[in-house]
Design a protein around this motif. Structure first.
Motif, PDB file in Angstrom:
ATOM      1  N   LEU A 166       0.828  -1.206   0.000  1.00 59.69           N
ATOM      2  CA  LEU A 166       0.000   0.000   0.000  1.00 59.69           C
ATOM      3  C   LEU A 166       0.864   1.259   0.000  1.00 59.69           C
ATOM      4  O   LEU A 166       0.594   2.216  -0.743  1.00 59.69           O
ATOM      5  CB  LEU A 166      -0.917  -0.011   1.228  1.00 59.69           C
ATOM      6  CG  LEU A 166      -1.815   1.216   1.419  1.00 59.69           C
ATOM      7  CD1 LEU A 166      -2.740   1.398   0.222  1.00 59.69           C
ATOM      8  CD2 LEU A 166      -2.611   1.103   2.717  1.00 59.69           C
ATOM      9  N   ALA A 167       1.913   1.262   0.821  1.00 60.06           N
ATOM     10  CA  ALA A 167       2.804   2.422   0.878  1.00 60.06           C
ATOM     11  C   ALA A 167       3.471   2.659  -0.474  1.00 60.06           C
ATOM     12  O   ALA A 167       3.542   3.797  -0.958  1.00 60.06           O
ATOM     13  CB  ALA A 167       3.854   2.225   1.970  1.00 60.06           C
ATOM     14  N   GLY A 168       3.970   1.580  -1.093  1.00 55.14           N
ATOM     15  CA  GLY A 168       4.600   1.726  -2.402  1.00 55.14           C
ATOM     16  C   GLY A 168       3.623   2.177  -3.468  1.00 55.14           C
ATOM     17  O   GLY A 168       3.961   3.007  -4.323  1.00 55.14           O
ATOM     18  N   GLY A 169       2.406   1.649  -3.425  1.00 56.40           N
ATOM     19  CA  GLY A 169       1.395   2.062  -4.400  1.00 56.40           C
ATOM     20  C   GLY A 169       1.016   3.523  -4.250  1.00 56.40           C
ATOM     21  O   GLY A 169       0.905   4.250  -5.243  1.00 56.40           O
ATOM     22  N   LEU A 186       4.419   2.560 -12.575  1.00 54.77           N
ATOM     23  CA  LEU A 186       3.585   2.397 -11.389  1.00 54.77           C
ATOM     24  C   LEU A 186       3.794   1.057 -10.706  1.00 54.77           C
ATOM     25  O   LEU A 186       3.681   0.947  -9.487  1.00 54.77           O
ATOM     26  CB  LEU A 186       2.107   2.562 -11.772  1.00 54.77           C
ATOM     27  CG  LEU A 186       1.615   3.988 -12.024  1.00 54.77           C
ATOM     28  CD1 LEU A 186       0.186   3.968 -12.539  1.00 54.77           C
ATOM     29  CD2 LEU A 186       1.705   4.832 -10.758  1.00 54.77           C
ATOM     30  N   VAL A 187       4.094   0.031 -11.499  1.00 52.62           N
ATOM     31  CA  VAL A 187       4.251  -1.302 -10.926  1.00 52.62           C
ATOM     32  C   VAL A 187       5.439  -1.377  -9.977  1.00 52.62           C
ATOM     33  O   VAL A 187       5.482  -2.232  -9.088  1.00 52.62           O
ATOM     34  CB  VAL A 187       4.391  -2.343 -12.062  1.00 52.62           C
ATOM     35  CG1 VAL A 187       5.717  -2.177 -12.788  1.00 52.62           C
ATOM     36  CG2 VAL A 187       4.256  -3.754 -11.520  1.00 52.62           C
ATOM     37  N   LEU A 188       6.420  -0.473 -10.140  1.00 55.04           N
ATOM     38  CA  LEU A 188       7.590  -0.508  -9.267  1.00 55.04           C
ATOM     39  C   LEU A 188       7.251  -0.109  -7.837  1.00 55.04           C
ATOM     40  O   LEU A 188       7.926  -0.539  -6.893  1.00 55.04           O
ATOM     41  CB  LEU A 188       8.685   0.409  -9.813  1.00 55.04           C
ATOM     42  CG  LEU A 188       9.393  -0.039 -11.086  1.00 55.04           C
ATOM     43  CD1 LEU A 188      10.441   0.979 -11.504  1.00 55.04           C
ATOM     44  CD2 LEU A 188      10.040  -1.402 -10.887  1.00 55.04           C
ATOM     45  N   GLY A 189       6.210   0.717  -7.647  1.00 49.94           N
ATOM     46  CA  GLY A 189       5.865   1.172  -6.310  1.00 49.94           C
ATOM     47  C   GLY A 189       5.481   0.042  -5.368  1.00 49.94           C
ATOM     48  O   GLY A 189       6.138  -0.160  -4.333  1.00 49.94           O
ATOM     49  N   PRO A 190       4.423  -0.728  -5.668  1.00 46.94           N
ATOM     50  CA  PRO A 190       4.085  -1.851  -4.786  1.00 46.94           C
ATOM     51  C   PRO A 190       5.213  -2.870  -4.656  1.00 46.94           C
ATOM     52  O   PRO A 190       5.421  -3.429  -3.575  1.00 46.94           O
ATOM     53  CB  PRO A 190       2.860  -2.464  -5.485  1.00 46.94           C
ATOM     54  CG  PRO A 190       2.265  -1.345  -6.275  1.00 46.94           C
ATOM     55  CD  PRO A 190       3.431  -0.521  -6.735  1.00 46.94           C
ATOM     56  N   ALA A 191       5.951  -3.100  -5.747  1.00 48.99           N
ATOM     57  CA  ALA A 191       7.068  -4.055  -5.672  1.00 48.99           C
ATOM     58  C   ALA A 191       8.134  -3.566  -4.700  1.00 48.99           C
ATOM     59  O   ALA A 191       8.674  -4.355  -3.904  1.00 48.99           O
ATOM     60  CB  ALA A 191       7.669  -4.264  -7.064  1.00 48.99           C
ATOM     61  N   LEU A 192       8.439  -2.276  -4.749  1.00 47.44           N
ATOM     62  CA  LEU A 192       9.415  -1.717  -3.812  1.00 47.44           C
ATOM     63  C   LEU A 192       8.920  -1.814  -2.371  1.00 47.44           C
ATOM     64  O   LEU A 192       9.683  -2.167  -1.461  1.00 47.44           O
ATOM     65  CB  LEU A 192       9.688  -0.261  -4.167  1.00 47.44           C
ATOM     66  CG  LEU A 192      10.882   0.048  -5.058  1.00 47.44           C
ATOM     67  CD1 LEU A 192      10.932   1.526  -5.395  1.00 47.44           C
ATOM     68  CD2 LEU A 192      12.164  -0.366  -4.369  1.00 47.44           C
ATOM     69  N   GLY A 193       7.650  -1.489  -2.155  1.00 52.24           N
ATOM     70  CA  GLY A 193       7.101  -1.557  -0.810  1.00 52.24           C
ATOM     71  C   GLY A 193       7.127  -2.959  -0.233  1.00 52.24           C
ATOM     72  O   GLY A 193       7.489  -3.158   0.931  1.00 52.24           O
TER      73      GLY A 193
END
Length: 474
Positions: A166-169, A186-193
């Motif tokens: 959620l934080a990454g998204g 955008l897909v990198l955000g949830p993956a990073l989180g």
């Protein structure tokens, strides 16, 4: 005595036994990429062959040996999974310098490739070695487990992973809204989180999260933007120097995405237990001089000193020019005043974010350098152009033109971190241990923070090396 020796030998054996197969796992990833870039025949010349199969066999043997060395390197470093990952990236960059730039040319009867142009020709190999370091480190964590007395090696809960996603998204959506096309995928955000939550289940505070998140952003750029996402889009690897320069515009976005995701994750992790009775009972009173206002004041003093140093170094060059662009007034005095005001503001933010994190001078130096690099991205490349009414200057050409600013921000960060630590150190630990459990937690926190320093330093060196190879024009 004999038992201690036996334990040490057993520890070495376990590290090598886990490091060698971990190196082979990382080498497999690198080897598959080498098939795409056609580098295996060059490796095969080391054994007098030109076959790709022979080159792959030699590459895997070398990977196993280098992986065993990595196991010995991290043995006894008290590393959690995140620190092991960062050390792996730095270790990969080190072996790029040792292997393709030094030993391989010597083995082929050529001089070492230590010139900039020769190093830039080996840029695909640099990306491959960074990928090798990532794969080796993650495999080592799985096979050996983190050498982590602070308890960071415990498995993350489902809730922690969901909060990370959620934080990454949220961070990715926010950057997409602010930056538009310059925002990373955008897909990198949830993956990073999720990656941060999985490898570092327990956060260390806002400052540590910020710097760690920035480091994760760099790894995401190498693994995601240059490797995985292009392959998923059938575009092939973006490992050539030209493609990396074209993709450099996404690197600052990845750094900011990682930092913002880490901060949001820390906020989400802190919300759930905030009002619980257990949390209130665990609160420890702060000693005199360790509060927020005192930290901000010490940060302002440290920032003032750092700003004075870089103002003296850049007084005849960039400082007056920046002041004139921001205020419309030129001259050395105005430039000096504007630079000091910015330095003090950044120093206050450092004091608030990093209070009680600099356990010794080396640790403080690592925090300061990493924060200085982040402000190079935020300042000359992002906020300064925005204040002047233009777009963020995230291209490789713009970053190459801001190398002087990069050097000054690193010097400023070093002065800031060390001075803040020296001002904070006389007040000692932020709380007094009232029970044995509190004393153990304090010691674990100290071990945890001391383990961060070499890992962040190794990754910062790898990050700076990559940036310089990409942006400097030969």
């Amino acid at each position: 005595m004999s038992r201690v020796v036996a334990d040490r030998r057993g520890s070495v054996a376990r590290a090598v036994a886990a490091g060698a197969p971990a190196g082979m796992a990382g080498g497999l990833l690198f080897g598959l990429a080498m098939v795409h870039i056609g580098a295996l025949p060059t490796i095969a010349t080391l054994v007098g062959s030109g076959s790709s199969k022979a080159g792959f066999a030699v590459h895997m043997a070398i990977s196993a040996a280098v992986g065993a060395g990595f196991g010995l390197l991290v043995r006894g470093q008290r590393c959690g999974a995140t620190e092991t990952l960062f050390l792996g990236v730095g270790y990969g960059a080190l072996w790029w310098c040792i292997g393709p730039l030094t030993l391989l040319p010597l083995a082929l009867g050529q001089p070492p490739a230590w010139q900039l142009q020769a190093a830039q020709q080996q840029f695909p190999s640099l990306v491959g070695h960074l990928l090798y370091g990532v794969g080796t480190a993650l495999a080592f964590v799985v096979l050996h487990g983190p050498d982590d007395p602070a308890g960071r090696g415990r498995s993350p809960t489902v809730g922690a992973l969901l909060r990370g996603a959620l934080a990454g998204g949220l961070a990715a959506v926010l950057l997409q809204w602010v930056l538009g096309d310059r925002s990373p995928a955008l897909v990198l955000g949830p993956a990073l989180g999720v990656a941060q939550a999985a490898l570092a289940p327990r956060t260390q505070g806002a400052g540590a999260a910020l710097v760690r998140g920035q480091a994760y952003g760099f790894v995401a750029w190498v693994v995601g933007e240059l490797t995985v996402l292009p392959l998923l889009g059938d575009a092939g690897l973006r490992w050539s120097l030209e493609e990396a320069r074209a993709s450099f515009v996404s690197l600052p976005g990845c750094l900011l995405l990682g930092a913002l995701a880490a901060l949001m994750r820390g906020c989400l992790d802190g919300l759930a237990p905030l009002l619980s009775s257990e949390h209130l009972r665990a609160y420890r009173g702060a000693t005199a001089g360790s509060g927020v206002l005192a930290a901000g004041l010490r940060g302002a003093i440290a920032g003032l000193l750092g700003g004075t140093v870089i103002s003296q170094l850049m007084l005849q060059d960039a400082v007056p020019a920046v002041a004139e662009r921001l205020t419309g007034s030129g001259g050395l005095l105005v430039g000096f005043a504007v630079n000091l005001a910015i330095a003090v503001a950044i120093g206050v933010s450092y004091g608030l974010l990093f209070r009680r994190l600099g356990q010794d001078v080396t640790c403080a130096l690592g925090w300061g350098l990493s924060y200085g690099f982040l402000w190079w991205v935020l300042g000359p490349l992002t906020l300064l152009p925005a204040l002047l009414g233009s777009e963020p200057q995230w291209t490789a050409a713009a970053a190459g033109g801001a190398l002087t600013a990069l050097a000054s921000h690193l010097v400023y960060g070093a002065c800031l971190g060390v001075t803040f630590h020296l001002l904070e150190a006389p007040f000692g630990v932020p709380w007094l241990a009232r029970t044995r459990g509190e004393a153990l937690r304090a010691q674990r926190r100290l071990d945890e923070l001391l383990a961060v320093t070499p890992a962040l330093s190794a990754l910062l060196v790898a990050m700076l090396l990559t940036v310089l190879v990409v942006v400097v024009q030969a």
